[in-house]
Design a protein around this motif. Structure first.
Motif, PDB file in Angstrom:
ATOM      1  N   THR A 136       6.328 -40.414 -22.878  1.00  0.00           N
ATOM      2  CA  THR A 136       5.619 -40.894 -24.064  1.00  0.00           C
ATOM      3  C   THR A 136       5.550 -42.414 -24.078  1.00  0.00           C
ATOM      4  N   ARG A 137       6.653 -43.084 -23.761  1.00  0.00           N
ATOM      5  CA  ARG A 137       6.686 -44.543 -23.754  1.00  0.00           C
ATOM      6  C   ARG A 137       5.692 -45.112 -22.753  1.00  0.00           C
ATOM      7  N   ALA A 197      10.560 -41.516 -30.644  1.00  0.00           N
ATOM      8  CA  ALA A 197      11.385 -42.518 -29.964  1.00  0.00           C
ATOM      9  C   ALA A 197      10.594 -43.212 -28.864  1.00  0.00           C
ATOM     10  N   GLY A 198       9.801 -42.448 -28.116  1.00  0.00           N
ATOM     11  CA  GLY A 198       8.980 -43.056 -27.069  1.00  0.00           C
ATOM     12  C   GLY A 198       7.936 -43.997 -27.632  1.00  0.00           C
ATOM     13  N   ILE A 199       7.325 -43.626 -28.764  1.00  0.00           N
ATOM     14  CA  ILE A 199       6.332 -44.494 -29.399  1.00  0.00           C
ATOM     15  C   ILE A 199       6.988 -45.767 -29.928  1.00  0.00           C
ATOM     16  N   ALA A 200       8.166 -45.622 -30.542  1.00  0.00           N
ATOM     17  CA  ALA A 200       8.871 -46.793 -31.065  1.00  0.00           C
ATOM     18  C   ALA A 200       9.252 -47.752 -29.940  1.00  0.00           C
ATOM     19  N   HIS A 244      -3.710 -43.907 -35.469  1.00  0.00           N
ATOM     20  CA  HIS A 244      -5.039 -43.297 -35.421  1.00  0.00           C
ATOM     21  C   HIS A 244      -5.706 -43.440 -34.062  1.00  0.00           C
ATOM     22  N   HIS A 245      -5.625 -44.607 -33.462  1.00  0.00           N
ATOM     23  CA  HIS A 245      -6.337 -44.847 -32.207  1.00  0.00           C
ATOM     24  C   HIS A 245      -5.464 -44.584 -30.977  1.00  0.00           C
ATOM     25  N   ALA A 246      -4.298 -45.180 -30.964  1.00  0.00           N
ATOM     26  CA  ALA A 246      -3.483 -45.108 -29.746  1.00  0.00           C
ATOM     27  C   ALA A 246      -2.819 -43.742 -29.566  1.00  0.00           C
ATOM     28  N   PHE A 247      -2.240 -43.207 -30.640  1.00  0.00           N
ATOM     29  CA  PHE A 247      -1.455 -41.978 -30.502  1.00  0.00           C
ATOM     30  C   PHE A 247      -2.308 -40.809 -30.035  1.00  0.00           C
ATOM     31  N   ARG A 248      -3.544 -40.698 -30.535  1.00  0.00           N
ATOM     32  CA  ARG A 248      -4.383 -39.572 -30.146  1.00  0.00           C
ATOM     33  C   ARG A 248      -4.696 -39.592 -28.653  1.00  0.00           C
ATOM     34  N   GLN A 254       8.271 -53.255 -27.128  1.00  0.00           N
ATOM     35  CA  GLN A 254       8.636 -53.378 -25.720  1.00  0.00           C
ATOM     36  C   GLN A 254       9.601 -54.544 -25.496  1.00  0.00           C
ATOM     37  N   TYR A 255      10.624 -54.282 -24.655  1.00  0.00           N
ATOM     38  CA  TYR A 255      11.649 -55.263 -24.287  1.00  0.00           C
ATOM     39  C   TYR A 255      12.530 -55.669 -25.470  1.00  0.00           C
TER      40      TYR A 255
END
Length: 328
Positions: free
Chosen positions: A214-215, A123-126, A243-247, A131-132
């Motif tokens: 997380t957000r 949910a935080g990633i979504a 691959h890049h941001a989440f890690r 955003q907004y």
């Protein structure tokens, strides 16, 4: 890495020594004393000794007639050999009582922890990816409600709706009236059914902070230069995010997850008390009220060990999620 872990373990032993000494001193200053309650009950019997005589006798029996420092080292000497004494209120060895209640709290904490991870992180990633947007505002509102909602208030609402009005679940307890007549699988399902409302309570009141955390970290990573470079190279948005941001977002989250380790074993005192789940949280609450120094002392030191272990695990996991981290 081995030298780092060994150094941290030695530091943890020193910290634990001073923490346990402070806890013992606080326990000796507790206003509610089981010894005083016992002395009052014994003194009220016909032909019994006076209240003060019983207090002096029981204090000598439980080692409370010694000074705080001497009493602490007496306790620590037994603790080193895993002898934490007898519980005054539960009338059995502290470790035996602990072993009989800890797994209720572990089951409750583990279920809440898994659901929290499954719901909060995606949910935080979504919310950060959009955003907004309506998704972002929805996640933010849910997170703020979870952060602001008192557990006792939300638990009362759940009990009123699902137990009083609908009658789907029991008001309290860990087993139903016909628990002993059920099969082994039925007993497990019966206990799981009684953990539904406490688990929902814990998830809702704790999910908000992880969502926001997380957000915020995902937004920071998505605005970094290397993310813009990855997008400029033509990588798909899914690969850029996953691959890049989440890690890189995992690095600060690991700190939060490492600190959540004590929650798996420490129990939820308020929630367990409201639902009368006989876990370590409810047991420790009763022990504090009754002035059961041996059990409360063991419980507090146990929490201190978990916190130190959680911090150590978080530091080690840094090297797992981020190859740039090197421990000299």
């Amino acid at each position: 890495m081995k030298k780092f872990i060994l150094k941290r373990l030695l530091m943890s032993v020193v910290i634990l020594f001073f923490v346990s000494m402070i806890i013992y001193a606080i326990m000796r200053c507790m206003p509610t004393s089981y010894v005083e309650q016992q002395a009052m009950n014994l003194a009220s019997r016909p032909g019994s000794k006076s209240y003060q005589e019983w207090v002096d006798l029981l204090n000598a029996q439980y080692g409370l007639d010694k000074g705080v420092i001497q009493g602490y080292f007496t306790w620590a000497g037994g603790a080193i050999h895993m002898d934490f004494g007898e519980s005054w209120y539960w009338n059995q060895p502290v470790t035996q009582k602990f072993a009989s209640v800890i797994w209720y709290s572990f089951a409750l904490g583990l279920a809440a922890f898994i659901l929290e991870m499954i719901i909060a992180i995606p949910a935080g990633i979504a919310a950060a990816k959009k955003q907004y947007s309506a998704t972002d505002y929805t996640v933010t509102v849910i997170a703020l409600i979870g952060i602001s909602l008192p557990s006792f208030f939300f638990a009362t609402i759940l009990k009123y709706i699902f137990s009083v009005k609908l009658g789907w679940l029991d008001l309290y307890g860990i087993v139903g009236r016909n628990h002993e007549t059920l099969s082994e699988a039925g007993k497990i399902l019966d206990m799981a059914k009684h953990l539904i409302l406490p688990t929902i309570t814990l998830v809702v009141v704790s999910i908000g902070s992880l969502m926001r955390y997380t957000r915020t970290n995902m937004l920071e990573v998505l605005n970094a230069d290397y993310i813009r470079t990855a997008r400029a190279k033509g990588l798909s948005e899914k690969r850029v995010v996953n691959h890049h941001a989440f890690r890189n977002t995992l690095i600060p989250i690991v700190t939060l997850l490492g600190g959540s380790l004590p929650g798996l074993f420490s129990g939820a005192m308020i929630t367990e008390t409201l639902f009368q789940i006989p876990g370590i949280g409810y047991t420790s609450y009763v022990s504090v009220v009754q002035g059961d120094i041996p059990f409360v002392m063991f419980y507090m030191v146990f929490l201190a060990v978990l916190i130190l272990l959680g911090n150590l695990i978080a530091d080690v996991l840094y090297a797992v999620v981020d190859p740039r981290v090197r421990v000299d």
